[in-house]
Design a protein around this motif. Structure first.
Motif, PDB file in Angstrom:
ATOM      1  N   PRO A  12     -79.242  98.186  26.417  1.00  0.00           N
ATOM      2  CA  PRO A  12     -77.858  97.203  26.442  1.00  0.00           C
ATOM      3  C   PRO A  12     -76.516  97.401  25.829  1.00  0.00           C
ATOM      4  N   PRO A  13     -75.831  97.145  26.663  1.00  0.00           N
ATOM      5  CA  PRO A  13     -74.301  97.716  26.402  1.00  0.00           C
ATOM      6  C   PRO A  13     -73.558  96.599  25.121  1.00  0.00           C
ATOM      7  N   VAL A  14     -73.921  96.308  23.928  1.00  0.00           N
ATOM      8  CA  VAL A  14     -73.819  95.090  22.731  1.00  0.00           C
ATOM      9  C   VAL A  14     -73.086  94.262  22.875  1.00  0.00           C
ATOM     10  N   CYS A  15     -72.824  93.498  23.126  1.00  0.00           N
ATOM     11  CA  CYS A  15     -71.097  92.412  23.490  1.00  0.00           C
ATOM     12  C   CYS A  15     -71.107  92.139  21.726  1.00  0.00           C
ATOM     13  N   THR A  16     -69.590  92.086  21.782  1.00  0.00           N
ATOM     14  CA  THR A  16     -69.478  91.557  19.873  1.00  0.00           C
ATOM     15  C   THR A  16     -68.924  90.668  19.756  1.00  0.00           C
ATOM     16  N   PRO A  17     -69.815  90.120  19.243  1.00  0.00           N
ATOM     17  CA  PRO A  17     -69.646  88.460  18.574  1.00  0.00           C
ATOM     18  C   PRO A  17     -68.682  88.178  18.007  1.00  0.00           C
ATOM     19  N   LEU A  18     -67.769  87.483  18.168  1.00  0.00           N
ATOM     20  CA  LEU A  18     -66.537  87.283  16.559  1.00  0.00           C
ATOM     21  C   LEU A  18     -66.398  85.835  16.119  1.00  0.00           C
ATOM     22  N   THR A  19     -65.499  85.670  15.227  1.00  0.00           N
ATOM     23  CA  THR A  19     -64.987  84.461  13.997  1.00  0.00           C
ATOM     24  C   THR A  19     -63.914  83.747  15.070  1.00  0.00           C
ATOM     25  N   PRO A  20     -63.758  82.553  15.490  1.00  0.00           N
ATOM     26  CA  PRO A  20     -62.983  81.785  15.318  1.00  0.00           C
ATOM     27  C   PRO A  20     -61.914  82.778  16.002  1.00  0.00           C
ATOM     28  N   ASP A  21     -61.792  83.392  14.302  1.00  0.00           N
ATOM     29  CA  ASP A  21     -59.795  84.380  13.914  1.00  0.00           C
ATOM     30  C   ASP A  21     -59.939  85.354  15.126  1.00  0.00           C
ATOM     31  N   CYS A 283     -70.688  81.963  17.519  1.00  0.00           N
ATOM     32  CA  CYS A 283     -69.461  81.802  17.702  1.00  0.00           C
ATOM     33  C   CYS A 283     -69.261  82.046  19.470  1.00  0.00           C
ATOM     34  N   PRO A 284     -68.919  81.554  20.470  1.00  0.00           N
ATOM     35  CA  PRO A 284     -68.978  81.981  21.528  1.00  0.00           C
ATOM     36  C   PRO A 284     -67.329  82.682  21.969  1.00  0.00           C
ATOM     37  N   VAL A 285     -66.005  83.381  21.241  1.00  0.00           N
ATOM     38  CA  VAL A 285     -64.937  83.122  21.177  1.00  0.00           C
ATOM     39  C   VAL A 285     -65.107  84.738  22.060  1.00  0.00           C
ATOM     40  N   THR A 286     -64.514  84.728  22.998  1.00  0.00           N
ATOM     41  CA  THR A 286     -63.956  86.039  23.105  1.00  0.00           C
ATOM     42  C   THR A 286     -62.639  86.342  22.469  1.00  0.00           C
ATOM     43  N   ALA A 287     -62.163  87.910  22.986  1.00  0.00           N
ATOM     44  CA  ALA A 287     -60.796  88.272  22.225  1.00  0.00           C
ATOM     45  C   ALA A 287     -59.506  88.226  22.724  1.00  0.00           C
ATOM     46  N   GLU A 288     -58.516  88.169  22.255  1.00  0.00           N
ATOM     47  CA  GLU A 288     -57.322  87.644  23.137  1.00  0.00           C
ATOM     48  C   GLU A 288     -56.789  89.138  23.838  1.00  0.00           C
ATOM     49  N   PRO A 289     -55.788  88.691  25.144  1.00  0.00           N
ATOM     50  CA  PRO A 289     -55.735  87.447  25.500  1.00  0.00           C
ATOM     51  C   PRO A 289     -57.092  87.094  26.799  1.00  0.00           C
ATOM     52  N   GLN A 290     -58.117  87.036  26.669  1.00  0.00           N
ATOM     53  CA  GLN A 290     -58.992  86.670  27.580  1.00  0.00           C
ATOM     54  C   GLN A 290     -58.478  84.786  27.424  1.00  0.00           C
ATOM     55  N   VAL A 291     -59.337  83.996  28.545  1.00  0.00           N
ATOM     56  CA  VAL A 291     -59.277  82.833  28.392  1.00  0.00           C
ATOM     57  C   VAL A 291     -60.688  82.127  28.625  1.00  0.00           C
ATOM     58  N   PRO A 292     -60.872  81.405  27.743  1.00  0.00           N
ATOM     59  CA  PRO A 292     -62.248  80.741  27.011  1.00  0.00           C
ATOM     60  C   PRO A 292     -62.988  80.231  27.954  1.00  0.00           C
ATOM     61  N   LEU A 293     -64.035  79.922  28.898  1.00  0.00           N
ATOM     62  CA  LEU A 293     -64.335  78.611  28.796  1.00  0.00           C
ATOM     63  C   LEU A 293     -64.047  77.610  29.129  1.00  0.00           C
ATOM     64  N   SER A 294     -63.927  76.576  29.541  1.00  0.00           N
ATOM     65  CA  SER A 294     -64.174  74.787  29.011  1.00  0.00           C
ATOM     66  C   SER A 294     -65.785  74.521  28.952  1.00  0.00           C
ATOM     67  N   ARG A 295     -65.610  73.389  28.759  1.00  0.00           N
ATOM     68  CA  ARG A 295     -66.715  73.038  28.218  1.00  0.00           C
ATOM     69  C   ARG A 295     -68.059  72.851  29.196  1.00  0.00           C
ATOM     70  N   GLY A 296     -66.785  72.379  30.890  1.00  0.00           N
ATOM     71  CA  GLY A 296     -67.877  71.673  31.522  1.00  0.00           C
ATOM     72  C   GLY A 296     -68.247  73.265  32.389  1.00  0.00           C
ATOM     73  N   GLU A 297     -67.916  74.467  32.327  1.00  0.00           N
ATOM     74  CA  GLU A 297     -68.447  75.660  32.796  1.00  0.00           C
ATOM     75  C   GLU A 297     -69.057  76.696  31.485  1.00  0.00           C
ATOM     76  N   VAL A 298     -69.132  75.999  30.497  1.00  0.00           N
ATOM     77  CA  VAL A 298     -70.806  75.678  29.068  1.00  0.00           C
ATOM     78  C   VAL A 298     -71.459  76.195  29.453  1.00  0.00           C
ATOM     79  N   GLU A 299     -71.300  74.199  30.225  1.00  0.00           N
ATOM     80  CA  GLU A 299     -72.457  73.830  30.724  1.00  0.00           C
ATOM     81  C   GLU A 299     -73.530  74.598  31.741  1.00  0.00           C
ATOM     82  N   ARG A 300     -72.446  74.941  33.182  1.00  0.00           N
ATOM     83  CA  ARG A 300     -72.998  75.772  33.854  1.00  0.00           C
ATOM     84  C   ARG A 300     -73.573  77.117  33.212  1.00  0.00           C
TER      85      ARG A 300
END
Length: 311
Positions: A12-21, A283-300
């Motif tokens: 697997p190409p391992v995801c890099t979890p990030l903190t909110p900051d 935390c599901p945050v992605t690195a800047e400047p990527q746009v975060p998913l909305s609550r509805g998109e996360v529910e999907r």
């Protein structure tokens, strides 16, 4: 550790979890590594596209490699991306990630300036000459705007410059050419041919590929390991059924609204949302400047997990 020649199975190409900051969340990263190891994967690839390597500082890149290599402790090979624009910069990355514990490096063609195949070949030869560990080529034209020619890859394999290829080009004809050449050319031995596709792993293995590097394996490593095992056992029906389940799950990468975000934000955001919903990362945050998913998109994303039997 020394990587197998060829390297086989699911890497697997391992995801890099990030903190909110937006710092590397090392505890979540190590939980993710345990999740992948428990799933039966054959190796780990850090600092690739799914790892958001392009968004990480050099300090963060080194921290990722040190953390993963130290935690794995030689149980599995750790491949690290040494991805940068030009040969001198790549060699700096090679020095950093190998000092941090990487067992192999994964390198793209040079980018930013347009390059000729002769320059690409020279790039890989110089990187291999300066690397203390094996070098795998990463064919990802969507990111570097250069397609690695199959004949060049095979010639570099024959020279011992390249130990393998991770193919994320989407060029099945070129991929097949490399697979066939690696199998039939007497001057090539131990060369690993790995597909980066999530949806064509069964087909790639049927062609003779050695393994797969699917980003979706972060979310469901057990499924990809089952798929790999069924392919190798000759269970075509079982492999097809597992691949089709994973293809349906891969639909989660499209949850993001294309009117407000790019495909990368949607896909990486979905992978991280899935890992968060599964309780693996904090935390599901992605690195800047990527746009975060909305609550509805996360529910999907959650509905895709449920349909795949993962919730």
């Amino acid at each position: 550790m020394t990587i197998p020649a060829p390297l086989t199975g699911v890497v697997p190409p391992v995801c890099t979890p990030l903190t909110p900051d937006r710092e590397v969340d090392v505890p979540s990263l190590l939980r993710l590594v345990d999740h992948l190891v428990d799933g039966g994967v054959s190796g780990l690839f850090v600092l690739g596209s799914t790892s958001e390597a392009a968004y990480l500082t050099d300090r963060q890149r080194r921290l990722v490699v040190e953390s993963v290599a130290g935690h794995v402790g030689g149980r599995l090979p750790v491949l690290a991306g040494a991805i940068d624009m030009t040969t001198p910069r790549v060699l700096d990355q090679v020095a950093s990630v190998t000092a941090a514990g990487a067992d192999a490096v994964v390198v793209t063609a040079p980018f930013y300036a347009r390059t000729h195949p002769a320059e690409i070949g020279r790039h890989f030869r110089l990187v291999a000459a300066g690397s203390p560990v094996p070098v795998l080529a990463y064919d990802i034209p969507v990111a570097v705007h250069t397609k690695l020619p199959a004949d060049l890859v095979l010639d570099l394999a024959a020279e011992g410059v390249l130990a393998g290829l991770k193919d994320s080009s989407g060029d099945l004809t070129g991929f097949r050419t490399v697979v066939t050449g690696a199998r039939t050319r007497p001057d090539i031995t131990g060369f690993s041919v790995l597909t980066g596709s999530e949806t064509l792993v069964d087909a790639a293995l049927a062609l003779g590929a050695d393994g797969a590097v699917p980003g979706l394996a972060n979310v469901d490593p057990h499924g990809y390991v089952r798929l790999d095992g069924r392919c190798r056992a000759g269970d075509r029906d079982g492999a097809r059924a597992e691949q089709e389940r994973l293809c349906a799950l891969f639909g989660l990468v499209g949850v993001g609204d294309p009117a407000r975000m790019g495909g990368g934000s949607s896909a990486l955001g979905a992978f991280k949302a899935a890992l968060h919903l599964r309780g693996i990362i904090d935390c599901p945050v992605t690195a800047e400047p990527q746009v975060p998913l909305s609550r509805g998109e996360v529910e999907r994303v959650g509905t895709f997990l449920a349909a795949a039997g993962l919730r």
